[in-house]
Design a protein around this motif. Sequence first.
Motif, short mmCIF file in Angstrom:
data_model
loop_
_atom_site.label_atom_id
_atom_site.label_comp_id
_atom_site.label_asym_id
_atom_site.label_seq_id
_atom_site.Cartn_x
_atom_site.Cartn_y
_atom_site.Cartn_z
N UNK A 161 37.58 4.62 69.25
CA UNK A 161 36.18 4.76 69.68
C UNK A 161 36.04 5.60 70.94
N UNK A 162 37.14 6.10 71.50
CA UNK A 162 37.12 6.77 72.79
C UNK A 162 37.72 8.16 72.64
N UNK A 163 37.03 9.18 73.12
CA UNK A 163 37.57 10.53 73.02
C UNK A 163 38.35 10.95 74.26
N UNK A 164 38.01 10.36 75.42
CA UNK A 164 38.68 10.78 76.64
C UNK A 164 38.50 9.80 77.77
N UNK A 165 39.08 10.14 78.92
CA UNK A 165 38.93 9.32 80.11
C UNK A 165 38.40 10.17 81.25
N UNK A 166 37.70 9.49 82.17
CA UNK A 166 37.15 10.14 83.35
C UNK A 166 37.38 9.29 84.58
N UNK A 167 36.86 9.76 85.70
CA UNK A 167 37.02 9.07 86.98
C UNK A 167 35.74 9.22 87.76
N UNK A 168 35.12 8.09 88.15
CA UNK A 168 33.86 8.17 88.88
C UNK A 168 33.82 7.14 89.99
N UNK A 169 32.66 6.95 90.58
CA UNK A 169 32.40 6.05 91.70
C UNK A 169 32.79 6.72 93.02
N UNK A 170 32.93 5.93 94.08
CA UNK A 170 33.01 6.46 95.44
C UNK A 170 34.30 7.24 95.68
N UNK A 171 34.14 8.52 95.99
CA UNK A 171 35.29 9.41 96.16
C UNK A 171 35.95 9.27 97.53
#
Length: 341
Positions: A161-171
Amino acid sequence: MSISDAFTTGLPKAELHVHLEGTLEPELKLELARRNGIDIGQSSVEEVRATYEFDSLTSFLAVYYPAMEVLRTEQDFHDLAAAYFRRAAADGVRHVEAFFDPQAHTSRGVPIADVILGYARAAREAAEVGVHAQLILCFLRDHSAESAVETLAAALPYSEHIIGVGLDSDERDNPPEKFAEVFRTAREHGLRLTMHCDIDQVGSIDNIRTVLREIGVERIDHGTNIVEDPALLAEAIERGIGFTTCPISNSFVTNDMKASEIVQLLRAGARVMLNSDDPAYFGGYVAANYRALAEHAGLTREDLAQLATNSFDASWLTDEEKARYKAEVEAFVAADSESTT
């Protein structure tokens, strides 16, 4: 000639930078709170909307995460995503690669299966409104690297169900290299890679350089600070890196739409496109972002068509699918030109 709302809305486009949790409109938040018996401290839509106020990335996140408390069940996640896909269809979106933040829910005791399966069911149903939808699992960068590893391991049984991964929130104090291991593992499991490099952060250029050269991402979310390093920008263009920019949200968290940077990327031939980010909070879905940038930067219909074409080129669709959607863009622009002459 001014660009009509019908053009910006009808233009076929892909959305590659939208957080499903960021599409939680006040009406649905109140409905879910009542469904789940949660006292959120507001009893009307107007009261909920009044809480959606912030003036920086940090203050936005302080509003954003507590609002997710109303998301408890698989049906809740389905309903949230389904509402977004319907809204996206109305904005001419033909393909979506949508972010979601499982740690924001598993940390509250919600099973990761409920999150993924609820969103995935809505993504399948999106075809009924003419939208092809896929999901990107994002790690929260202000959580530990170990938490990201555990989250990926828990999600892999549902990787279909997932095509990829990312990274978010406070940098802040959370550079991309902190997550090098989990991204390496994700790639080994066939998942595609993107990362947020938020605008005007401390060390923005260093972080962009790291995600390009060390992490090896295919797209950068936001990332407009790359214009500060012409050599790095040339490298990104040569590699076909996508830049998923979000004009309206930029203006909320920095008082600057970053229009000049986005246009600079466009003129340089980068795969830059426009997206809505967290539209329930920033007050503009993707067509509104096209309108806002066009008005602010004096863009032409041809410029907007190029941004839409870029959105498909930067997607993780097959080459055949990209060609089909780009042909839709060309046909739409040709038909619009005929109707205005």
